[in-house]
Design a protein around this motif. Sequence first.
Motif, PDB file in Angstrom:
ATOM      1  N   UNK A 123      18.863  -2.529  20.136  1.00 50.04           N
ATOM      2  CA  UNK A 123      18.063  -3.629  20.670  1.00 50.04           C
ATOM      3  C   UNK A 123      16.713  -3.592  19.971  1.00 50.04           C
ATOM      4  N   UNK A 124      16.323  -4.724  19.390  1.00 48.25           N
ATOM      5  CA  UNK A 124      14.987  -4.831  18.808  1.00 48.25           C
ATOM      6  C   UNK A 124      14.221  -5.945  19.498  1.00 48.25           C
ATOM      7  N   UNK A 125      13.035  -5.594  19.973  1.00 54.49           N
ATOM      8  CA  UNK A 125      12.125  -6.561  20.566  1.00 54.49           C
ATOM      9  C   UNK A 125      10.900  -6.653  19.662  1.00 54.49           C
ATOM     10  N   UNK A 126      10.772  -7.787  18.960  1.00 52.09           N
ATOM     11  CA  UNK A 126       9.707  -7.980  17.975  1.00 52.09           C
ATOM     12  C   UNK A 126       9.825  -6.953  16.855  1.00 52.09           C
ATOM     13  N   UNK A 127      10.957  -6.984  16.164  1.00 51.98           N
ATOM     14  CA  UNK A 127      11.192  -6.087  15.042  1.00 51.98           C
ATOM     15  C   UNK A 127      11.534  -6.866  13.782  1.00 51.98           C
ATOM     16  N   UNK A 128      12.588  -6.415  13.089  1.00 55.39           N
ATOM     17  CA  UNK A 128      13.024  -7.101  11.876  1.00 55.39           C
ATOM     18  C   UNK A 128      13.218  -6.148  10.722  1.00 55.39           C
ATOM     19  N   UNK A 129      13.171  -6.695   9.512  1.00 57.22           N
ATOM     20  CA  UNK A 129      13.382  -5.877   8.314  1.00 57.22           C
ATOM     21  C   UNK A 129      12.689  -6.500   7.119  1.00 57.22           C
ATOM     22  N   UNK A 130      12.539  -5.674   6.070  1.00 58.75           N
ATOM     23  CA  UNK A 130      12.071  -6.119   4.752  1.00 58.75           C
ATOM     24  C   UNK A 130      10.729  -6.844   4.829  1.00 58.75           C
ATOM     25  N   UNK A 131       9.741  -6.124   5.337  1.00 63.33           N
ATOM     26  CA  UNK A 131       8.414  -6.690   5.570  1.00 63.33           C
ATOM     27  C   UNK A 131       7.453  -6.234   4.480  1.00 63.33           C
ATOM     28  N   UNK A 132       6.836  -7.171   3.809  1.00 66.58           N
ATOM     29  CA  UNK A 132       5.791  -6.859   2.830  1.00 66.58           C
ATOM     30  C   UNK A 132       4.442  -6.901   3.544  1.00 66.58           C
ATOM     31  N   UNK A 133       3.654  -5.813   3.397  1.00 67.87           N
ATOM     32  CA  UNK A 133       2.384  -5.750   4.108  1.00 67.87           C
ATOM     33  C   UNK A 133       1.329  -5.085   3.244  1.00 67.87           C
ATOM     34  N   UNK A 134       0.099  -5.520   3.405  1.00 71.07           N
ATOM     35  CA  UNK A 134      -1.011  -4.957   2.666  1.00 71.07           C
ATOM     36  C   UNK A 134      -1.117  -3.455   2.907  1.00 71.07           C
ATOM     37  N   UNK A 135      -1.544  -2.749   1.894  1.00 69.89           N
ATOM     38  CA  UNK A 135      -1.761  -1.295   1.846  1.00 69.89           C
ATOM     39  C   UNK A 135      -0.464  -0.508   1.720  1.00 69.89           C
ATOM     40  N   UNK A 136       0.689  -1.177   1.735  1.00 70.96           N
ATOM     41  CA  UNK A 136       1.959  -0.493   1.521  1.00 70.96           C
ATOM     42  C   UNK A 136       2.551  -0.951   0.192  1.00 70.96           C
ATOM     43  N   UNK A 137       3.033  -0.006  -0.614  1.00 64.55           N
ATOM     44  CA  UNK A 137       3.535  -0.335  -1.940  1.00 64.55           C
ATOM     45  C   UNK A 137       4.914  -0.989  -1.898  1.00 64.55           C
ATOM     46  N   UNK A 138       5.730  -0.600  -0.929  1.00 64.21           N
ATOM     47  CA  UNK A 138       7.094  -1.105  -0.843  1.00 64.21           C
ATOM     48  C   UNK A 138       7.308  -1.831   0.487  1.00 64.21           C
ATOM     49  N   UNK A 139       8.319  -2.717   0.557  1.00 61.70           N
ATOM     50  CA  UNK A 139       8.625  -3.371   1.840  1.00 61.70           C
ATOM     51  C   UNK A 139       8.943  -2.343   2.926  1.00 61.70           C
TER      52      UNK A 139
END
Length: 308
Positions: A186-202
């Motif tokens: 069960x995921x509540x406000x989750x997901x996958x493959x997120x690109x975000x500042x300060x992180x080099x990889x998704x």
Amino acid sequence: MGSIFFLLAVLGCGKDINDVPEEGDSLVPTPEEPSSGDCPDMTQSHTTSFTSSGQDRTVTIVVPDEPVDNMPLVFFFHGLLDTVSTPNPTQYMANALGLQAFANEERAVIVLPQSGVLERMGYEFFMWDIEDGESPDLTLFDDLRSCAYSDLGIDLFQVHSMGFSGGALFSTVVARERSPMLASMVEMSGGSDISMLTFDEPLSTYTTPENPVPALLISGGSDDQWPGNGATLVHFSSATDTLQDKLVEDGHFVVRCEHNQGHTVPYTASLAARQWVTSHKLGEPSPIEASGIDNLENYSDWCVISGE
């Protein structure tokens, strides 16, 4: 503690980790001795600590007031939380979601491990390792599963992963790396493959899980964002759409829900999550897939079966 771990099983307080049940053609992976030979006290509801991967880890354990044999085990992974305003994230989530009542009514064991602390842009917050594959956080999952089996005799065919926000993103990692152990997620406000500042990889990258994992994916609509207040680094509805599409493409049974109340867990969502984990068992078809959404009071007006 390693000898104590095995002594408990011998004395009948739990089960021998070398004696793993088999149901039909399904064989669940064998629990292993904990990584540091240590287990927390799992016989009562409390917050405690133990050693995993050589590190001191905190966990809140919620057990029924009247335990029974072969109880389900539900992991709940907390979200990203500030270390100053929420110094005890597992206790906070256990109280906020009323997990003791859940444990008592469903005769289930709920464990809420505490993540490590991440530093970014001058801030410190609790956050799971959602960048890598194998990690101390995944070993923590393994250790708690083994300890719950040895100490409480939990049903290895009813182990579930549940999380909110950053904890839901970690559930993506758990499903990817530990699918043979999971009855559902069960995921509540989750997901996958997120690109975000300060992180080099998704973050929380998706790869095909080894085994099918029935997934309940819940998000909060256009306002389901982090950190909010005009700044958006993660849009959880979009990230959940990404995970949904990839799971469905790989043949997993997915129910997708949108509550449109933003980055929160409304009561209806907690009821749906509870019904989901108590309805699924490893190696068996989803009863919700057979019955359909319309027959379920907590899903019918705001959830759909993905891919239909």
